[in-house]
Design an enzyme around this catalytic site. Structure first.
Site, PDB file in Angstrom:
ATOM      1  N   SER A  37      -4.006  39.879  25.337  1.00  0.00           N
ATOM      2  CA  SER A  37      -5.229  39.128  25.564  1.00  0.00           C
ATOM      3  C   SER A  37      -4.893  37.658  25.478  1.00  0.00           C
ATOM      4  CB  SER A  37      -6.276  39.481  24.499  1.00  0.00           C
ATOM      5  OG  SER A  37      -7.373  38.588  24.532  1.00  0.00           O
ATOM      6  N   TYR A  50      -8.306  41.135  15.582  1.00  0.00           N
ATOM      7  CA  TYR A  50      -8.108  41.282  17.027  1.00  0.00           C
ATOM      8  C   TYR A  50      -7.091  40.271  17.533  1.00  0.00           C
ATOM      9  CZ  TYR A  50      -9.254  41.981  21.955  1.00  0.00           C
ATOM     10  OH  TYR A  50      -9.170  42.264  23.299  1.00  0.00           O
TER      11      TYR A  50
END
Length: 266
Positions: free
Chosen positions: A143, A155
């Protein structure tokens, strides 16, 4: 076809980028093992592949568990053949947009277990199948949160770990003709993004079109198919000299991150 004769394992295939990749890879000639946590959720994707004339199987598995990963490997080899493409796309967002001070240990652990440990386990147990078959390509979904604070603590940390893991795997597996790259999506219209928007609304954070404008220079979110196309390129022989790299596909979000931070600060 760009993947004629190839056998691909795609995790997180029940929706979003994984579903788009399963359909696209199959159209390009690959046999697809479509993996998700619940086999019933991924079965419709496999049905769509078969309806279009492709070959696919549905596998329900938790990639953070070794026994499940070994089962993925065994079923793929037994029903389709030895895989030469692995798209590590499965991911979760368990932290519900909470601050680093408020995230529970359980939520943090689950986020890292799936998003990072799961990628490692898949590489650990699938790459050895590729070696005697002449090599292959591994694509890991990271990401842009790997390089900017575009998410919650676990995350972002896990996705940064995926990029680092990608580099190590590329260096160690290159001699076996296995290429390993990371795909770093920006804002993409996926079920996870829908969930994130709902959590942002609960937290009183902005979710307007103005915010989307700050997520890149194109004024919109990506379609899952646009990420699948990048994954297809990296999986195919067209990317035969690409390994150990992180490919941002983010409409310029990271390029304008300094401007974006200033806009939020106003």
């Amino acid at each position: 076809m760009r993947l004629a004769g190839k056998i691909a394992i795609i995790t997180g295939a029940a929706g979003g980028m994984g579903e788009a990749a399963a359909l696209l890879f199959a159209r390009e000639g690959a046999k697809v093992a479509a993996v998700d946590l619940d086999e019933a959720r991924v079965a419709p994707v496999v049905e769509s592949v078969r309806a279009a004339g492709g070959e696919a199987i549905a596998i329900g598995a938790d990639i953070s568990k070794t026994a499940d990963v070994l089962r993925i490997a065994a079923r793929t080899v037994g029903e389709l053949g030895v895989p030469n493409i692995l798209f590590n796309n499965a991911g979760v967002d368990t932290e519900n947009k909470q601050s680093i001070l408020d995230i529970s240990e359980e939520a943090f652990d689950r986020c890292v277990e799936v998003n990072l440990k799961g990628v490692w386990l898949m590489i650990k147990h699938i790459a050895p199948l590729m070696i005697p078959a002449g090599g292959g390509s591994i694509v890991n979904t990271a990401s842009i949160a790997a390089s900017i604070a575009a998410g919650t603590a676990g995350y972002c940390a896990a996705k940064a770990g995926v990029v680092s893991l990608t580099r190590v795997a590329a260096v160690e597996l290159g001699r076996h003709n296995i290429r390993v790259n990371a795909l770093c999506p920006g804002a993409t219209e996926t079920p996870m993004a829908k969930h994130q928007r709902e959590e942002m609304e609960k937290a009183g954070l902005p979710t307007s079109n103005e915010l989307i404008d700050r997520m890149g220079v194109l004024g919109r979110m990506a379609r899952p198919e646009e990420m699948a196309m990048m994954a297809l390129f990296l999986a195919s022989d067209e990317a035969s000299f690409a390994t150990g790299a992180a490919f941002n596909n983010d409409a310029g979000w990271t390029a304008m991150s300094g401007i974006s931070v200033q806009m939020f600060a106003k």
